[in-house]
Design a protein around this motif. Sequence first.
Motif, PDB file in Angstrom:
ATOM      1  N   TYR A  79       0.817  -1.301   0.380  1.00 40.17           N
ATOM      2  CA  TYR A  79      -0.273   0.305  -0.133  1.00 40.17           C
ATOM      3  C   TYR A  79       0.439   0.984   0.222  1.00 40.17           C
ATOM      4  O   TYR A  79       1.964   0.534   0.632  1.00 40.17           O
ATOM      5  CB  TYR A  79      -1.257   0.011   0.794  1.00 40.17           C
ATOM      6  CG  TYR A  79      -0.272   0.135   2.645  1.00 40.17           C
ATOM      7  CD1 TYR A  79       0.041   1.087   3.333  1.00 40.17           C
ATOM      8  CD2 TYR A  79       0.390  -0.895   2.641  1.00 40.17           C
ATOM      9  CE1 TYR A  79       0.551   1.272   4.477  1.00 40.17           C
ATOM     10  CE2 TYR A  79       0.831  -0.812   4.294  1.00 40.17           C
ATOM     11  CZ  TYR A  79       0.962   0.014   5.446  1.00 40.17           C
ATOM     12  OH  TYR A  79       1.769   0.337   6.113  1.00 40.17           O
ATOM     13  N   VAL A  80       0.554   2.115  -0.335  1.00 40.63           N
ATOM     14  CA  VAL A  80       0.647   3.711  -0.347  1.00 40.63           C
ATOM     15  C   VAL A  80       0.432   4.973   0.738  1.00 40.63           C
ATOM     16  O   VAL A  80      -0.947   4.786   0.745  1.00 40.63           O
ATOM     17  CB  VAL A  80       0.821   4.049  -1.302  1.00 40.63           C
ATOM     18  CG1 VAL A  80       1.643   6.213  -1.568  1.00 40.63           C
ATOM     19  CG2 VAL A  80       1.077   3.540  -3.011  1.00 40.63           C
ATOM     20  N   LEU A  81       1.148   5.014   1.499  1.00 33.29           N
ATOM     21  CA  LEU A  81       0.205   6.100   2.709  1.00 33.29           C
ATOM     22  C   LEU A  81       1.090   7.765   1.897  1.00 33.29           C
ATOM     23  O   LEU A  81       1.887   7.653   1.628  1.00 33.29           O
ATOM     24  CB  LEU A  81       1.111   5.938   3.860  1.00 33.29           C
ATOM     25  CG  LEU A  81       0.467   6.869   5.076  1.00 33.29           C
ATOM     26  CD1 LEU A  81       0.680   5.920   6.298  1.00 33.29           C
ATOM     27  CD2 LEU A  81       1.673   8.018   5.398  1.00 33.29           C
ATOM     28  N   LEU A  82      -0.292   8.697   1.952  1.00 36.76           N
ATOM     29  CA  LEU A  82      -0.110   9.944   1.709  1.00 36.76           C
ATOM     30  C   LEU A  82      -0.361  10.259   3.311  1.00 36.76           C
ATOM     31  O   LEU A  82      -1.609  10.405   3.287  1.00 36.76           O
ATOM     32  CB  LEU A  82      -0.980  10.206   0.425  1.00 36.76           C
ATOM     33  CG  LEU A  82      -0.575   9.152  -1.029  1.00 36.76           C
ATOM     34  CD1 LEU A  82      -1.545   8.328  -0.917  1.00 36.76           C
ATOM     35  CD2 LEU A  82      -0.725  10.344  -1.788  1.00 36.76           C
ATOM     36  N   ASN A  83       0.526  11.320   3.468  1.00 40.42           N
ATOM     37  CA  ASN A  83       0.056  12.904   4.323  1.00 40.42           C
ATOM     38  C   ASN A  83       0.595  14.101   4.000  1.00 40.42           C
ATOM     39  O   ASN A  83       1.974  13.942   3.831  1.00 40.42           O
ATOM     40  CB  ASN A  83       0.440  11.700   6.137  1.00 40.42           C
ATOM     41  CG  ASN A  83       0.511  13.297   7.037  1.00 40.42           C
ATOM     42  OD1 ASN A  83       1.023  13.659   7.026  1.00 40.42           O
ATOM     43  ND2 ASN A  83      -0.857  13.575   6.820  1.00 40.42           N
ATOM     44  N   ALA A  84       0.106  15.005   3.849  1.00 40.02           N
ATOM     45  CA  ALA A  84       0.525  16.459   3.735  1.00 40.02           C
ATOM     46  C   ALA A  84       0.660  17.381   5.273  1.00 40.02           C
ATOM     47  O   ALA A  84       0.700  18.494   4.827  1.00 40.02           O
ATOM     48  CB  ALA A  84      -0.642  17.140   2.778  1.00 40.02           C
ATOM     49  N   GLY A 102      -2.627   0.119  -8.319  1.00 35.39           N
ATOM     50  CA  GLY A 102      -3.484  -1.148  -8.476  1.00 35.39           C
ATOM     51  C   GLY A 102      -3.048  -1.321  -6.827  1.00 35.39           C
ATOM     52  O   GLY A 102      -4.078  -1.643  -6.370  1.00 35.39           O
ATOM     53  N   LEU A 103      -2.119  -0.406  -6.160  1.00 36.81           N
ATOM     54  CA  LEU A 103      -1.905  -0.572  -4.726  1.00 36.81           C
ATOM     55  C   LEU A 103      -3.279   0.244  -4.337  1.00 36.81           C
ATOM     56  O   LEU A 103      -3.346   1.126  -4.933  1.00 36.81           O
ATOM     57  CB  LEU A 103      -0.449   0.356  -4.585  1.00 36.81           C
ATOM     58  CG  LEU A 103       1.171  -0.393  -5.304  1.00 36.81           C
ATOM     59  CD1 LEU A 103       1.760  -0.221  -4.782  1.00 36.81           C
ATOM     60  CD2 LEU A 103       0.375  -1.939  -4.821  1.00 36.81           C
ATOM     61  N   HIS A 104      -3.624  -0.105  -2.809  1.00 33.47           N
ATOM     62  CA  HIS A 104      -3.918   0.873  -2.118  1.00 33.47           C
ATOM     63  C   HIS A 104      -3.378   1.840  -1.717  1.00 33.47           C
ATOM     64  O   HIS A 104      -2.311   1.640  -1.165  1.00 33.47           O
ATOM     65  CB  HIS A 104      -4.687  -0.403  -0.613  1.00 33.47           C
ATOM     66  CG  HIS A 104      -5.875   0.621  -0.174  1.00 33.47           C
ATOM     67  ND1 HIS A 104      -7.319   0.522  -0.881  1.00 33.47           N
ATOM     68  CD2 HIS A 104      -6.123   1.294   1.169  1.00 33.47           C
ATOM     69  CE1 HIS A 104      -8.241   1.016   0.198  1.00 33.47           C
ATOM     70  NE2 HIS A 104      -7.588   2.006   1.377  1.00 33.47           N
ATOM     71  N   CYS A 105      -4.170   3.023  -1.484  1.00 35.71           N
ATOM     72  CA  CYS A 105      -4.106   3.839  -0.978  1.00 35.71           C
ATOM     73  C   CYS A 105      -4.467   4.243   0.541  1.00 35.71           C
ATOM     74  O   CYS A 105      -5.419   4.306   0.872  1.00 35.71           O
ATOM     75  CB  CYS A 105      -3.761   5.807  -1.663  1.00 35.71           C
ATOM     76  SG  CYS A 105      -2.858   5.163  -2.915  1.00 35.71           S
ATOM     77  N   ILE A 106      -3.660   5.486   1.671  1.00 36.81           N
ATOM     78  CA  ILE A 106      -4.182   5.678   2.789  1.00 36.81           C
ATOM     79  C   ILE A 106      -3.869   6.979   2.623  1.00 36.81           C
ATOM     80  O   ILE A 106      -2.968   7.439   2.617  1.00 36.81           O
ATOM     81  CB  ILE A 106      -3.558   4.404   4.416  1.00 36.81           C
ATOM     82  CG1 ILE A 106      -3.479   3.592   4.458  1.00 36.81           C
ATOM     83  CG2 ILE A 106      -3.709   5.401   5.496  1.00 36.81           C
ATOM     84  CD1 ILE A 106      -4.740   2.573   4.709  1.00 36.81           C
ATOM     85  N   MET A 107      -5.219   7.760   2.920  1.00 33.23           N
ATOM     86  CA  MET A 107      -5.075   9.074   2.966  1.00 33.23           C
ATOM     87  C   MET A 107      -4.970  10.092   3.803  1.00 33.23           C
ATOM     88  O   MET A 107      -6.374   9.841   4.800  1.00 33.23           O
ATOM     89  CB  MET A 107      -5.940   9.295   1.600  1.00 33.23           C
ATOM     90  CG  MET A 107      -5.721  11.389   2.012  1.00 33.23           C
ATOM     91  SD  MET A 107      -4.358  11.979   0.932  1.00 33.23           S
ATOM     92  CE  MET A 107      -4.205  12.795   2.193  1.00 33.23           C
ATOM     93  N   VAL A 108      -4.025  10.754   4.422  1.00 31.03           N
ATOM     94  CA  VAL A 108      -4.695  11.469   6.179  1.00 31.03           C
ATOM     95  C   VAL A 108      -4.630  12.242   6.234  1.00 31.03           C
ATOM     96  O   VAL A 108      -3.394  13.223   5.948  1.00 31.03           O
ATOM     97  CB  VAL A 108      -2.885  10.402   6.741  1.00 31.03           C
ATOM     98  CG1 VAL A 108      -3.191  11.109   8.208  1.00 31.03           C
ATOM     99  CG2 VAL A 108      -3.199   8.923   6.525  1.00 31.03           C
ATOM    100  N   TYR A 109      -5.033  12.898   6.042  1.00 24.86           N
ATOM    101  CA  TYR A 109      -5.906  14.390   5.813  1.00 24.86           C
ATOM    102  C   TYR A 109      -5.190  15.538   6.615  1.00 24.86           C
ATOM    103  O   TYR A 109      -4.496  16.290   6.984  1.00 24.86           O
ATOM    104  CB  TYR A 109      -7.501  14.773   5.680  1.00 24.86           C
ATOM    105  CG  TYR A 109      -7.681  14.014   4.608  1.00 24.86           C
ATOM    106  CD1 TYR A 109      -7.974  14.958   3.891  1.00 24.86           C
ATOM    107  CD2 TYR A 109      -8.657  13.089   4.337  1.00 24.86           C
ATOM    108  CE1 TYR A 109      -8.447  14.884   2.380  1.00 24.86           C
ATOM    109  CE2 TYR A 109      -9.186  12.355   2.725  1.00 24.86           C
ATOM    110  CZ  TYR A 109      -8.900  13.857   2.120  1.00 24.86           C
ATOM    111  OH  TYR A 109      -9.593  13.854   1.321  1.00 24.86           O
TER     112      TYR A 109
END
Length: 360
Positions: free
Chosen positions: A188-193, A221-228
Amino acid sequence: MTLISPKFLFVPVSSAAGVGEYMRSLIIAREVERRWPNATIQFILNRHAPYAATCPYPAALLDDTPTKNIKAVNDFMSFFLPDFVIFDASGRRSQLAHANKLGAKVIFISQHKRKRSRGMKVLRARVTDSHWVVQPEFVIGAISWLDRFKLRLINKPAPLVIGPVFVNPDESTQVDLLKRYDLCAGEYVLLNAGSGGHMNAQGYIVEEFAKAAVNIHKATGLHCIMVYGPNYPKEFTQVSGVTAIKELSHVELISLIDKAKIAVLSGGDTLLQAIALKKPTLSVAVSKDQNYRLKICQNNDLTVCAAHNAESIALGATKLIEGDSLQKLEAALELCNCVNGLNVGMKEIAALYRSKFGCT
């Protein structure tokens, strides 16, 4: 024998935009509490910061960042009579001097060259017991011979480069998080700004991260975790392939970054923490002061950078995942000597504790 009950006062920069200094102070405070369970821990915060109401320790609330409230901070220190005061990127010289006059051990934390230079000014350095730099030396560089000379003249040590401060990933927390969000390690991919409060001409930059997350999932195709982040004020919706999360605790965020394939991060403290964890990242400057740091990290092959728009972020992350640059980053990260600065900082506090109380 009477147990010593030391008083620790944390004075981080606090505003409605950033969260890094507060989070670092909170990490140190929790480690202080673990080390000295009988310690009294107190914060001074801006009441308008989103985390002010949820701070787990008692907090004196001001109408602005503590640096701009000289008298209020000094009056509170006179009332609280701290044994240690930790100014995290905050504090006027008169505030540090007042803490010193009250007999407190004064720690000043700087995170870039301008703050470091301010901390080395003679009148400030005289009333500072320990100056920590929470950047790796490859980012911030060494101090000049002239600064070293001036500090020697007043019998003060050079700033201590400790690097990024964070809680190490927790294995049980990782197991729980992977189960909760139905994730597989490395898939998975984690995103955080960062805090989620930074803006550009189009609006909140975190919204560009969220749009990019959708495109990264479609492309890889990788699931993403979006932390706002806690400072993002709007509602958000769940989208197929992307799990949207308002906020994670520090240990939860670090634990998920550690198990991700890559992380897409702003250029704040979390990026340096990911580098210390040897985690490949795509990084985005969400504020002007992050540009220099990202340039240095990219020049050292420790991250790849993208502009703060969804297209650039999604394209950069996809190339990193699918191209050969991932192996290049992983090799450079293994050679990097950036480590967790929490243990270094705690050793310094323990030394100050001994010098004040004559025991550990």
